[in-house]
Scaffold this active site. Sequence first.
Site, PDB file in Angstrom:
ATOM      1  N   HIS A   9     -61.161 -22.021  76.425  1.00 20.62           N
ATOM      2  CA  HIS A   9     -60.777 -20.618  76.207  1.00 20.62           C
ATOM      3  C   HIS A   9     -59.920 -20.056  77.339  1.00 20.62           C
ATOM      4  CE1 HIS A   9     -64.153 -20.239  73.154  1.00 20.62           C
ATOM      5  NE2 HIS A   9     -63.094 -19.789  72.532  1.00 20.62           N
ATOM      6  N   ARG A  29     -68.175 -14.903  62.468  1.00 21.23           N
ATOM      7  CA  ARG A  29     -67.310 -13.825  62.938  1.00 21.23           C
ATOM      8  C   ARG A  29     -65.927 -14.066  62.361  1.00 21.23           C
ATOM      9  NH1 ARG A  29     -63.851 -15.332  67.510  1.00 21.23           N
ATOM     10  NH2 ARG A  29     -63.600 -13.139  68.003  1.00 21.23           N
ATOM     11  N   ASN A  75     -61.632 -13.945  63.207  1.00 19.88           N
ATOM     12  CA  ASN A  75     -60.558 -13.816  64.171  1.00 19.88           C
ATOM     13  C   ASN A  75     -59.255 -13.741  63.372  1.00 19.88           C
ATOM     14  OD1 ASN A  75     -59.312 -13.560  66.613  1.00 19.88           O
ATOM     15  ND2 ASN A  75     -59.547 -15.726  67.206  1.00 19.88           N
ATOM     16  N   TYR A 103     -49.938 -12.605  73.009  1.00 18.63           N
ATOM     17  CA  TYR A 103     -50.803 -13.766  72.846  1.00 18.63           C
ATOM     18  C   TYR A 103     -50.865 -14.192  71.390  1.00 18.63           C
ATOM     19  CZ  TYR A 103     -55.075 -16.510  72.522  1.00 18.63           C
ATOM     20  OH  TYR A 103     -55.990 -17.487  72.245  1.00 18.63           O
TER      21      TYR A 103
END
Lengths: 355, 328
Positions: free
Chosen positions: A193, A223, A225, A316
Site C-alpha cells: 500500500h 467494502r 473502492n 492518484y
Amino acid sequence: MTMQFNTETFRDDYSFRNSDWAIRRFPFPFHEDSYMYSVNMEQHRGGPEGSVYEKRFDVDEHYVSEMHDRALVLAEDPLRCQSLPHMTLAGWDLLELIMVSKSEDYPDLFELHRDGNQWRWINKPLGIDDTFTFLDETTLPYGPMEYITRQTQGDFAVLDQREENLWMDAGMVTTQADWSLDFDIGMNFFEWHAPVPRAHEMGIFKRALKFLLNVQQGSPARRLNWTMTVNPRLDTSPENYHKWGVEKTTLTPENIGAKQHLRVELQTFFRLPRSNALVFPIRCYLIAFQDIVTVPKWGRRLHRVVRDLPEDLADYKGFIANRPLMLDYLSQYDDGLPTSPGVWPDLETEPPLQK
Amino acid sequence: MSAAPQKAKAGGGTIDVVVRAIVPLNDLVTRFEFERPDGAPFPPFSPGAHTIVEMNDDGRPRKNPYSLMSDPSDTSHYAISVRRDDEGRGGSRFLHTAVSVGDRLSVSYPVNLFPLDLRARKHVFLAGGIGITPFLSMIAQLERQGGRWELHYACRSESLASYADDLTGRHANKVHVYYSDRKEALPLEDLLDGQPLGTHVYVCGPKGMIDWVKTTAADHGWPGDAVHAEEFLAPQPGDPFDVHLARSGIDVHVEPHESLLEAIERAGVDAPFLCRGGACGQCETDVIEADGELIHADHWLEDDQKASGKKIMPCVSRFAGKKLVLDR
C-alpha cells in the site's frame, strides 16, 4: 440457465455493454455528495435481492466474456497468476469456498457433487464438467487457485497471515486498477500500500490491518473502492500501461459519455478455514458515464464528487488531466437539487433532471 | 456502502452442537465431542484454532476458550479436551460435572491465534501438560500432508499424560515424553541445537515454560518469528468490585467468580472479544477513571500501557479500589 451472458470484448473494439438490469444494480460507491477515505467495512452477509451484494460471489451477464478476457491475459503473461509454495492449501480453501458458494447460490448454473474427497464440478456457462480429488493437485489441470479463479469474475489476492501482518503470497490478477501482482508478490500489507497518498498519515492502513487480521471464519466483510478508466478495459495493468495509458488522451466532448467509465471494485474478505489465510476478492464493475446519468441521483452526485475531490486523490486515481472535460459533461446532469442519502438509485422517489 | 452499515455481533458467529461423547482420560482431563443436531458437517478449521464454548451455569453465562484437538479434515465432529480446574471460576468444573451426553451447547466458529507457519521446513512442538491439545490437530494435518515434525511433551506423571500412549504408539520416532515425577527434563537446549534451517518451534503450556522457551531460543540465535507460543490465561477469581460503564450509562457489580467481561455481558452490553484469554487484544477497553489499582493479568498490553492506567483487558483483568469508570 436463466441468465443471458453477453458476447463482448474488453479490448480492441470494446464491445462491452451494460444492460438496463446491469445499470440499475451497479454498485455505485458514493453514499453522499463528497468522497474521502475511510475504513468503510461492513459485514458481507447478503444484501438486497438482485443487488451485487446478495451472493457471496456475484455472477452477472459479463461472466463468460470476462473469463475469456482473463484467458487472453494469462496466455500473454503467465505471471499474472502466482502462488508461493506454502499457499497451495489456501488455494484449495479458495476452490472449496467458491465451489460451495456458487453451487448453493446459483444452482441452475453450477453444481458440486462431493463423495468424500472425490468431487465433481459442473460449470454450465463455461461448459466444464470435471471430476477430481480434493487436496490432490495432480488431478486438476492447474493449481487449485488458478483452476477456480479462471472460472470466477474478479481478481484474487490470497494473503498469508503471520507476524501480525498480511503477506501477498498468492493471487490471480488480470482486472486490476494499475497494480502488479508480479511486483507485489511476497510484500506485506504496508509495503504493497506504500504508493497510496494520505491514507498512511490518516492511520487508515493501521486500522484496516487490525480489522483484517481479525476477520473470522463465518464472518466475511466487504467494502467498495473506485477509480476512473477510459474505455471498458479490464486489464489496466502496469505491464500493459503502454497500451491503455495513451487512451486517456483520446477523450473529446463528443465521445466522453461513451468512453469514460467509472470503475468500482467490490472488495470482499474471507477467512480461509484450513490454511488460516485471508482471501481478498476484488471484483471490478465498469459503467459508462452515459449510463450512470440515466439514474438522476447518480448523475447529480457523481458531478459533485468529481468536482470536489482533492487534487492529490484525482491525480492518484489517474484522471486529473481529464477532470475539466469530465466536469463539462457531468455538469449537464446536475440541476443542484439535493440527493437522497445512501448508494441506491431511488428511481421512484428521486425527481427527474430539472433542466 | 449502505447508508446504515450493519453492526457485527461481538465474537462472530456461533454453531449449535450436541454433546455426542464424554471421554474421561485421567483424573483431571476429559474429552468432549460435539456433533451438529442436524448431522451436518462442521466448518473445516486450521490446526491451532480454538472455539469458545458457551455454557449456562445455573443462570450464569460462561464462555470459555478451548483448543480444537480433532483432526481438521474430519468435519463430522469437533472435540476439545478440558482440564478440571478446581481453583478456577467453575467453567471447567461445570463441563466436568454438569454436562451429559445429548446436552445442547453453543460453540463459536473456529478462531486461530496459534497457526502453523506453512513456510516451515520442519515443525518442533513443545507441550506442557494440557498444552498438548493444539498439537493433536497440527500433527493430524502434517501427517496427511507429509510435513516434518517432532513433539516434546512434558507431563507431571504417566497417569496424567493425556494422549501420550496414543501418540507414542502411532509416532514412536517423533514423540518424546518427559515425566517430572521421574525427574525427566525436556532437553530444550539440545533440541534447539542442530535443527535444520527453516525449522519453526511452537510452545503451548504454562507461562514459565513459554518464557523459558522464548528466552532460550533467543539466546541460541533463533529468529523471533520462528518461535510461536500460545498461552491462554484462564480468568482468575478475585475480590468483587463495581464498575461504571460510561457509554452505556450503567453500573455493574463484578462477582468474585466472574470476569469483568462476563459481568459486562451479563448487564446486556455487547462488548468485543475473541479469545477471552488475554491474548488477542479484541476486548481492549479505555479506562476513563480509576481510583484504585488495575490488576492486569493479560499479555496483550505493553508494560508502559499497563503502568499508564489508561487501558484494561476485561476478559482476564480486575480492579481493586473505590471507583472504576470504563469507556464501554
